[in-house]
Design an enzyme around this catalytic site. Structure first.
Site, PDB file in Angstrom:
ATOM      1  N   THR A  27       0.839  -1.202   0.000  1.00 50.06           N
ATOM      2  CA  THR A  27       0.000   0.000   0.000  1.00 50.06           C
ATOM      3  C   THR A  27       0.870   1.247   0.000  1.00 50.06           C
ATOM      4  O   THR A  27       1.807   1.357   0.786  1.00 50.06           O
ATOM      5  CB  THR A  27      -0.914  -0.030   1.243  1.00 50.06           C
ATOM      6  OG1 THR A  27      -1.887  -1.054   1.023  1.00 50.06           O
ATOM      7  CG2 THR A  27      -1.615   1.286   1.482  1.00 50.06           C
ATOM      8  N   HIS A 177      -7.425 -10.483  -0.718  1.00 45.32           N
ATOM      9  CA  HIS A 177      -6.739 -10.125   0.535  1.00 45.32           C
ATOM     10  C   HIS A 177      -7.537 -10.697   1.711  1.00 45.32           C
ATOM     11  O   HIS A 177      -8.488 -10.089   2.188  1.00 45.32           O
ATOM     12  CB  HIS A 177      -6.626  -8.609   0.641  1.00 45.32           C
ATOM     13  CG  HIS A 177      -5.631  -8.130   1.660  1.00 45.32           C
ATOM     14  ND1 HIS A 177      -5.141  -8.940   2.662  1.00 45.32           N
ATOM     15  CD2 HIS A 177      -5.022  -6.920   1.820  1.00 45.32           C
ATOM     16  CE1 HIS A 177      -4.276  -8.231   3.399  1.00 45.32           C
ATOM     17  NE2 HIS A 177      -4.181  -7.015   2.906  1.00 45.32           N
ATOM     18  N   ASN A 180      -3.954 -10.207   7.343  1.00 48.09           N
ATOM     19  CA  ASN A 180      -3.566  -8.966   8.043  1.00 48.09           C
ATOM     20  C   ASN A 180      -4.680  -8.250   8.802  1.00 48.09           C
ATOM     21  O   ASN A 180      -4.635  -7.033   8.991  1.00 48.09           O
ATOM     22  CB  ASN A 180      -2.906  -7.981   7.048  1.00 48.09           C
ATOM     23  CG  ASN A 180      -1.622  -8.545   6.452  1.00 48.09           C
ATOM     24  OD1 ASN A 180      -1.141  -9.579   6.891  1.00 48.09           O
ATOM     25  ND2 ASN A 180      -1.066  -7.872   5.461  1.00 48.09           N
ATOM     26  N   TYR A 182      -7.883  -7.726   8.075  1.00 50.77           N
ATOM     27  CA  TYR A 182      -8.937  -7.005   7.355  1.00 50.77           C
ATOM     28  C   TYR A 182     -10.189  -7.880   7.215  1.00 50.77           C
ATOM     29  O   TYR A 182     -10.268  -8.953   7.806  1.00 50.77           O
ATOM     30  CB  TYR A 182      -8.383  -6.486   6.017  1.00 50.77           C
ATOM     31  CG  TYR A 182      -7.224  -5.513   6.228  1.00 50.77           C
ATOM     32  CD1 TYR A 182      -7.438  -4.313   6.909  1.00 50.77           C
ATOM     33  CD2 TYR A 182      -5.935  -5.805   5.822  1.00 50.77           C
ATOM     34  CE1 TYR A 182      -6.389  -3.416   7.148  1.00 50.77           C
ATOM     35  CE2 TYR A 182      -4.878  -4.918   6.058  1.00 50.77           C
ATOM     36  CZ  TYR A 182      -5.115  -3.727   6.722  1.00 50.77           C
ATOM     37  OH  TYR A 182      -4.089  -2.852   6.958  1.00 50.77           O
ATOM     38  N   ASN A 237      -3.707  -5.824  13.732  1.00 52.30           N
ATOM     39  CA  ASN A 237      -5.125  -5.477  13.895  1.00 52.30           C
ATOM     40  C   ASN A 237      -5.945  -6.649  14.441  1.00 52.30           C
ATOM     41  O   ASN A 237      -7.145  -6.740  14.193  1.00 52.30           O
ATOM     42  CB  ASN A 237      -5.770  -5.071  12.548  1.00 52.30           C
ATOM     43  CG  ASN A 237      -5.112  -3.867  11.903  1.00 52.30           C
ATOM     44  OD1 ASN A 237      -4.843  -2.869  12.565  1.00 52.30           O
ATOM     45  ND2 ASN A 237      -4.856  -3.951  10.612  1.00 52.30           N
TER      46      ASN A 237
HETATM   47  C1  FNR Z   1       2.672  -3.885   3.407  1.00 53.33           C
HETATM   48  N1  FNR Z   1       2.090  -5.150   3.356  1.00 53.33           N
HETATM   49  C2  FNR Z   1       0.878  -5.311   2.712  1.00 53.33           C
HETATM   50  N2  FNR Z   1       0.283  -6.540   2.661  1.00 53.33           N
HETATM   51  C3  FNR Z   1      -0.848  -6.725   1.949  1.00 53.33           C
HETATM   52  O1  FNR Z   1      -1.353  -7.856   1.895  1.00 53.33           O
HETATM   53  N3  FNR Z   1      -1.417  -5.686   1.281  1.00 53.33           N
HETATM   54  C4  FNR Z   1      -0.911  -4.435   1.314  1.00 53.33           C
HETATM   55  O2  FNR Z   1      -1.469  -3.530   0.672  1.00 53.33           O
HETATM   56  C5  FNR Z   1       0.256  -4.226   2.083  1.00 53.33           C
HETATM   57  N4  FNR Z   1       0.807  -2.982   2.199  1.00 53.33           N
HETATM   58  C6  FNR Z   1       2.011  -2.788   2.826  1.00 53.33           C
HETATM   59  C7  FNR Z   1       2.583  -1.524   2.852  1.00 53.33           C
HETATM   60  C8  FNR Z   1       3.831  -1.344   3.426  1.00 53.33           C
HETATM   61  C9  FNR Z   1       4.423   0.007   3.428  1.00 53.33           C
HETATM   62  C10 FNR Z   1       4.504  -2.444   4.001  1.00 53.33           C
HETATM   63  C11 FNR Z   1       5.863  -2.280   4.598  1.00 53.33           C
HETATM   64  C12 FNR Z   1       3.913  -3.683   3.998  1.00 53.33           C
HETATM   65  C13 FNR Z   1       2.839  -6.336   3.807  1.00 53.33           C
HETATM   66  C14 FNR Z   1       3.797  -6.826   2.705  1.00 53.33           C
HETATM   67  O3  FNR Z   1       3.075  -7.369   1.615  1.00 53.33           O
HETATM   68  C15 FNR Z   1       4.792  -7.904   3.214  1.00 53.33           C
HETATM   69  O4  FNR Z   1       4.071  -9.014   3.694  1.00 53.33           O
HETATM   70  C16 FNR Z   1       5.711  -7.381   4.305  1.00 53.33           C
HETATM   71  O5  FNR Z   1       6.234  -6.131   3.950  1.00 53.33           O
HETATM   72  C17 FNR Z   1       6.846  -8.352   4.612  1.00 53.33           C
HETATM   73  O6  FNR Z   1       7.691  -8.511   3.513  1.00 53.33           O
HETATM   74  P1  FNR Z   1       9.143  -7.753   3.459  1.00 53.33           P
HETATM   75  O7  FNR Z   1       8.856  -6.303   3.353  1.00 53.33           O
HETATM   76  O8  FNR Z   1       9.848  -8.090   4.713  1.00 53.33           O
HETATM   77  O9  FNR Z   1       9.810  -8.327   2.239  1.00 53.33           O
HETATM   78  C1  8K6 Z   2      -0.733   5.070   5.560  1.00 54.15           C
HETATM   79  C2  8K6 Z   2      -0.056   3.750   5.611  1.00 54.15           C
HETATM   80  C3  8K6 Z   2      -0.843   2.660   4.957  1.00 54.15           C
HETATM   81  C4  8K6 Z   2      -0.549   1.330   5.550  1.00 54.15           C
HETATM   82  C5  8K6 Z   2      -1.165   0.158   4.829  1.00 54.15           C
HETATM   83  C6  8K6 Z   2      -1.172  -1.111   5.608  1.00 54.15           C
HETATM   84  C7  8K6 Z   2       0.158  -1.687   5.816  1.00 54.15           C
HETATM   85  C8  8K6 Z   2       1.032  -0.799   6.619  1.00 54.15           C
HETATM   86  C9  8K6 Z   2       2.301  -1.404   7.035  1.00 54.15           C
HETATM   87  C10 8K6 Z   2       3.226  -0.451   7.729  1.00 54.15           C
HETATM   88  C11 8K6 Z   2       4.157  -1.145   8.642  1.00 54.15           C
HETATM   89  C12 8K6 Z   2       3.458  -1.653   9.852  1.00 54.15           C
HETATM   90  C13 8K6 Z   2       4.191  -2.780  10.489  1.00 54.15           C
HETATM   91  C14 8K6 Z   2       3.301  -3.539  11.403  1.00 54.15           C
HETATM   92  C15 8K6 Z   2       3.909  -4.825  11.826  1.00 54.15           C
HETATM   93  C16 8K6 Z   2       3.153  -5.433  12.938  1.00 54.15           C
HETATM   94  C17 8K6 Z   2       3.947  -6.508  13.591  1.00 54.15           C
HETATM   95  C18 8K6 Z   2       3.432  -6.832  14.945  1.00 54.15           C
END
Ligand code: FNR
Ligand code: 8K6
Length: 350
Positions: A27, A177, A180, A182, A237
């Site tokens: 995202t 999706h 996470n 949702y 969440n």
């Molecule tokens: C995510 N992740 C995530 N997962 C998902 O299913 N839909 C999404 O839109 C998002 N958005 C998102 C935004 C940002 C900024 C982060 C850092 C993560 C989770 C992502 O798909 C992934 O599972 C994790 O980032 C772990 O992988 P890496 O980053 O360690 O390679």
């Molecule tokens: C405005 C930000 C939009 C975020 C979209 C959802 C994914 C956000 C991920 C950001 C990193 C959060 C890490 C949370 C890890 C939880 C582990 C306990």
């Protein structure tokens, strides 16, 4: 020592991938105010077409699914046209891309869909989450409304329409999706699902919504183009509950029977262990799922390659390193250093 990542991988009779590296859904919150993807987004995805498959940032299926600012949608003609620009950019560079279909459920905030006149937050049960929207601290999360069976049927129909819209927009397939914390995941965990009707209490009932969405989408666009992301381990969440294990023990074999393009774990760090799963989420899923599994979560290319060699999963999704390195695949292939990811990079599309 990453050669296995560069093998082609046949998903099914319809789709085959040029390598085993997926871009994880990320995202970015930069769609325009009508939630239409922009030319900058098309360029961003086009630069990443060396991935075997790109999974788009999560895309909301209807207005009340929105929980963050400027997340793109796929429910208006302008949004579908915007996505066509993105898929064209990826295909022009010989890549493939799936749309990740999203409804945030109780993580939605009516601030984002006030134009619809609705103040309701939709979820399986009237159990809220603590806190507020990231970077918009004044928007505290609300207690959701427990949705009716009629509203559930409408949601299933809206998911399948969104999948049809994704195909219309040129996507090669969709990833539902279901991870996470949702909406779909909210049905699968006891923390968020307290229903006493046919969508709650038992593993079969708690899996019903996920499988209805899956079956509706498969009927619309075919199993070869349908994938699913799930989080058996609650970490975002969501509070874990040992009773959730039975839900996933029921759900995962049901998913396997649908013969999807792949199943993808939703997690930030694959090393996390869950008591009620007996260890890592990926190990748990691998032990009961015999089809294509995508691993993810804080992997380097080397560690991911080793995990594939050790048969822990089949394909590797890479998230944050792909934000920092549009040419991630080429760098790994050529043995070049990677740019290290940092959170400040989230404010611009490189
Ligand atoms: C995510 N992740 C995530 N997962 C998902 O299913 N839909 C999404 O839109 C998002 N958005 C998102 C935004 C940002 C900024 C982060 C850092 C993560 C989770 C992502 O798909 C992934 O599972 C994790 O980032 C772990 O992988 P890496 O980053 O360690 O390679
Ligand atoms: C405005 C930000 C939009 C975020 C979209 C959802 C994914 C956000 C991920 C950001 C990193 C959060 C890490 C949370 C890890 C939880 C582990 C306990």
């Amino acid at each position: 020592m990453t050669a296995n990542l560069f093998q082609t991988y046949v998903l099914n009779k319809t789709l085959s991938l040029k390598n085993r590296i997926l871009m994880a859904p990320l995202t970015r919150c930069v769609a325009d105010d009508e939630l239409v993807p922009t030319q900058d987004m098309a360029d961003y995805y086009g630069r990443r077409a060396e991935a075997g498959l790109i999974i788009s940032e999560a895309v909301i299926i209807r207005p009340d699914g929105q929980g963050y600012p400027n997340t793109p949608g796929i429910f208006t003609p302008a949004q579908i046209d915007g996505w066509r620009t993105v898929t064209d950019a990826v295909h022009a560079n010989a890549g493939k891309i799936f749309a990740q279909l999203w409804h945030t459920g109780r993580v939605a905030h009516p601030h984002f869909y006030q134009a619809t006149g609705s103040q309701d937050v939709m979820a399986p049960s009237a159990v809220g989450i603590e806190g507020s929207v990231p970077r918009m601290r004044e928007l505290t999360y609300q207690i959701p409304k427990a949705i009716t069976v009629e509203e559930i049927a409408q949601l299933v129909s809206d998911y399948s329409q969104a999948a049809a819209n994704a195909i219309d927009a040129g996507f090669d397939g969709v990833e539902i999706h279901g991870a996470n914390g949702y909406l779909i995941d909210q049905f699968l965990h006891h923390d968020s699902n307290r229903r006493s009707d046919e969508y709650g209490q038992t593993p079969e009932n708690m899996s019903r919504f996920a499988l209805e969405v899956l079956d509706a989408i498969v009927a619309r666009i075919g199993n070869d183009r349908t994938a699913l992301r799930i989080s058996p381990g609650a970490y975002f969440n969501m509070a874990g509950d040992s009773r959730d294990r039975a839900v996933f023990d029921y759900l995962i074999p049901e998913i396997e029977q649908r013969d999807l393009a792949f199943l993808h774990i939703g997690i930030f760090d694959d090393a996390m262990e869950f008591d009620y799963l007996g260890g890592r989420a990926s190990s748990y899923v691998r032990s009961i799922y015999n089809k294509t599994l995508v691993g993810v979560g804080s992997f380097t290319a080397e560690a991911g390659s080793q995990a594939i060699a050790d048969d822990k999963f089949d394909l590797l999704a890479i998230g944050r390193p792909f934000i920092a390195n549009p040419d991630y695949v080429e760098r790994v292939r050529d043995g070049k250093d990677l740019v290290e990811y940092s959170d400040e990079m989230l404010t611009s599309l490189v």
